[in-house]
Write a protein that holds these residues in place. Structure first.
Motif, short mmCIF file in Angstrom:
data_model
loop_
_atom_site.label_atom_id
_atom_site.label_comp_id
_atom_site.label_asym_id
_atom_site.label_seq_id
_atom_site.Cartn_x
_atom_site.Cartn_y
_atom_site.Cartn_z
N UNK A 96 0.87 -1.18 0.00
CA UNK A 96 0.00 0.00 0.00
C UNK A 96 0.91 1.23 0.00
N UNK A 97 1.03 1.86 -1.16
CA UNK A 97 1.98 2.95 -1.32
C UNK A 97 1.37 4.27 -0.84
N UNK A 98 2.23 5.12 -0.30
CA UNK A 98 1.78 6.38 0.26
C UNK A 98 2.96 7.35 0.35
N UNK A 99 2.62 8.64 0.40
CA UNK A 99 3.62 9.68 0.63
C UNK A 99 3.60 10.17 2.08
N UNK A 100 2.80 9.46 2.92
CA UNK A 100 2.60 9.92 4.29
C UNK A 100 3.91 9.94 5.09
N UNK A 101 4.83 9.01 4.81
CA UNK A 101 6.08 8.98 5.57
C UNK A 101 6.92 10.23 5.33
N UNK A 102 6.99 10.65 4.07
CA UNK A 102 7.72 11.88 3.77
C UNK A 102 7.00 13.09 4.32
N UNK A 103 5.65 13.08 4.24
CA UNK A 103 4.88 14.19 4.80
C UNK A 103 5.10 14.30 6.30
N UNK A 104 5.14 13.16 6.97
CA UNK A 104 5.38 13.17 8.42
C UNK A 104 6.79 13.65 8.73
N UNK A 105 7.76 13.13 7.97
CA UNK A 105 9.16 13.51 8.22
C UNK A 105 9.37 15.00 8.05
N UNK A 106 8.68 15.59 7.08
CA UNK A 106 8.87 17.01 6.81
C UNK A 106 7.92 17.90 7.59
N UNK A 107 6.92 17.30 8.28
CA UNK A 107 5.96 18.10 9.03
C UNK A 107 6.27 18.16 10.52
N UNK A 108 6.87 17.10 11.06
CA UNK A 108 7.21 17.11 12.48
C UNK A 108 8.30 18.14 12.75
N UNK A 109 8.07 18.98 13.73
CA UNK A 109 9.03 20.05 14.02
C UNK A 109 10.41 19.49 14.37
N UNK A 110 10.44 18.41 15.16
CA UNK A 110 11.73 17.86 15.58
C UNK A 110 12.52 17.33 14.39
N UNK A 111 11.83 16.65 13.47
CA UNK A 111 12.54 16.09 12.32
C UNK A 111 12.91 17.19 11.34
N UNK A 112 11.99 18.11 11.11
CA UNK A 112 12.28 19.20 10.18
C UNK A 112 13.44 20.06 10.68
N UNK A 113 13.44 20.33 11.99
CA UNK A 113 14.54 21.12 12.54
C UNK A 113 15.85 20.34 12.51
N UNK A 114 15.77 19.00 12.68
CA UNK A 114 16.98 18.18 12.61
C UNK A 114 17.59 18.23 11.22
N UNK A 115 16.73 18.16 10.19
CA UNK A 115 17.23 18.25 8.81
C UNK A 115 17.84 19.61 8.56
#
Length: 566
Positions: A339-358
């Motif tokens: 079941x393919x989705x873009x949700x993982x990338x959306x989550x990675x780029x939406x979470x403040x902690x992950x986005x700030x880490x990047x």
């Protein structure tokens, strides 16, 4: 040079010596002091001193044995495969040699952490893609298990042993091929020539690669963390990690283990330096030669297949598994169940902690590479071009972090800056200082090779014409070193973005970076989100490498055009 110029150089050299000594030796002092702490581990300076931590470390023979076992196995695999690949790509006629050489270097850019995560997705005993496919086609149980000592050694060899190929291939490219041709004229076959002539002539490079890679494997952390802990297999680096996470944290014993590992690595690197400085296997003379490649005949297809098999195993399969998992809701290799989705990338780029880490990783990579390359260039020029007293001491100090495992140095920095009155612990400033310190050997060694290729007469002409020290650097040295500085910049950027051993101890709530964030996601979140974060990190590094190749080619073409016009 005028006396004023000499005084300026001496003053700058003294300042740099003091700064480098503070950055490198000050943390080690705290590490040694803490290793002798047999009292309350949370009180510094220690109230009681002793050798109990070292005795406990020596008695922990299982962890030491695990470390030696994995490091030796991974080193043997790396050097054997590296030698074979280097011989194929530098000595035989196979199609696509240039492309293959670039592809074989990719595991260095992928990073050991991402490689370990990828192979966990591929070969986990129950959920791994390989075992899923085995069960789907009628098999029972599992056929591979990456959570074993052999699995840890395999991943370490693939993603941390690429340096063996680079070191051995560089030696083979510099070797006069007439020595091998003489062997073939006398009737020896290709393989006999390889083992009887080529291998003995590049023996210092092979042994140097073996010792250097073995020292690197001793301090490896990422593969042992991701693949060893699920199988309850501990090496020294993961034991240090567990000791610092325990309650109360056993910093004294962790520091003693770190000092022990540092001592072994220092001895191995000292042996490596002794081997490469012997100079009794010289094969480069004043006589010019052109590399002549062997026509492998029918066996050439087998050699080509071996190279592509390595590329598939070390690059293709891991990256494909990561990308496929990152686009799935539940990781599986069975396409009918996907079941393919873009949700993982959306989550990675939406979470403040992950986005700030990047964002923080990119900011640190850009800042450390940009500022560091100029500071390291100044260091290299003082070491190899100036006549100021103390320049030799600077070289030894800046190369010292090469002998200290990154994780051990991170532990040393933890104690050093916790006891520093300057409140920068847990900030990006401390991470930047730490990255610059541990990457000093990489930058200095990269730029030293370029500086030593510049004829001293060019700089002497500038001084004869009245140029000051600063004007000489700006108008002569820097323009000539621009290609080397671009390469050093990209290497420093890549190393900063992928750094884990130092970051895992020094990042704070407001200074998260991507590598520890991936580890945190792996331990607490789903595999799919972790894969998306790993793909983002890998994509960032590969884009930087592509930019390097573009800028280097562009610069070379512009120089060629100017030379043609002249």
């Amino acid at each position: 040079m005028p006396a004023a110029g000499n005084r300026t150089q001496a003053f700058v050299t003294l300042i740099i010596l003091l700064v480098c000594g503070f950055l490198v030796l000050y943390p080690i002092f705290f590490l040694v002091t803490e290793s002798l702490n047999v009292g309350d581990p949370q009180i510094f300076p220690p109230e009681e001193l002793g050798l109990a931590n070292y005795l406990d470390s020596v008695l922990d023979w299982r962890v030491i044995g695990n470390t030696l076992r994995v490091a030796f196995s991974a080193t043997v695999i790396s050097v054997c495969v590296g030698f074979i690949l280097a011989w194929i790509l530098t000595r035989t006629k196979i199609p696509g040699r240039g492309l293959l050489e670039r592809l074989i270097e990719i595991p260095f850019y992928v990073t050991p952490l991402v490689g370990a995560l990828a192979w966990a997705i591929l070969a986990a005993p129950k959920s791994g893609f390989i075992n899923q496919a085995w069960v789907y086609f009628g098999g029972s149980g599992h056929i591979v298990d990456i959570y074993t000592p052999e699995g840890v050694a395999w991943v370490m060899a693939l993603f941390e042993g690429t340096v063996a190929f680079v070191m051995i291939s560089a030696a083979m490219k510099s070797m006069d091929p007439s020595l091998e041709e003489s062997s073939r004229v006398m009737g020896a076959g290709k393989l006999r020539t390889m083992f009887k002539v080529t291998l003995p002539l590049v023996f210092p490079a092979v042994m140097g690669a073996f010792i250097f890679v073995f020292a690197e494997m001793l301090g490896s952390f990422a593969a042992a963390l991701v693949l060893g802990i699920p199988g309850r297999f501990y090496v020294i680096t993961t034991a240090i990690w567990e000791l610092t996470l325990s309650y109360p944290p056993d910093y004294g014993r962790a520091a003693a283990l770190g000092i022990s590992l540092f001592a072994v690595m220092f001895a191995m690197l000292a042996l490596y330096r002794w081997i490469v400085r012997r100079g009794s296997y010289a094969t480069i003379s004043g006589k010019a030669f052109q590399p002549r490649l062997i026509d492998a005949g029918r066996s050439g297809w087998f050699l080509l297949g071996f190279c592509w098999l390595y590329v598939v195993v070390a690059v293709g399969l891991p990256l494909a598994a990561l990308v496929l998992t990152s686009f799935q809701r539940f990781a599986t290799v069975i396409m009918s169940q996907s079941e393919f989705t873009l949700a993982n990338y959306a989550t990675a780029l939406s979470l403040d902690s992950i986005r700030s880490a990047i964002g923080n990783s990119l900011l640190l990579g850009f800042g450390v590479a940009t500022i560091g390359v100029f500071l390291m260039l100044l260091l290299v020029w003082i070491i190899y071009r100036s006549r100021a007293p103390g320049r030799g001491a600077i070289e030894y100090i800046v190369m010292f972090p090469q002998a200290v495992p990154r994780m051990v140095f991170g532990l040393a920095l933890l104690w050093a800056w916790l006891n520093m009155p300057i409140p920068i612990y847990g900030t990006l400033w401390l991470l930047a200082i730490a990255y610059f310190t541990v990457l000093l050997p990489l930058g200095v060694r990269t730029l030293a090779g370029v500086v030593l290729q510049i004829d001293r007469s060019l700089e002497e002409c500038a001084r004869v014409c009245g140029a000051s020290w600063g004007q000489q650097l700006r108008t002569v040295t820097l323009p000539l070193m621009r290609p080397g500085m671009i390469s050093a910049w990209v290497l420093l950027f890549i190393a900063s973005v992928r750094e884990l051993g130092v970051s895992i101890y020094l990042m704070g709530p407001n200074s998260k970076v991507i590598a520890p964030a991936i580890v945190s996601s792996w331990s607490s979140s789903g595999t799919e989100l972790t894969a998306a974060m790993a793909v983002i990190q890998t994509g960032t590094v590969l884009i930087a490498v592509l930019c390097l190749f573009y800028v280097s080619r562009r610069y070379s073409s512009l120089n060629a055009e100017k030379g043609g016009q002249a």
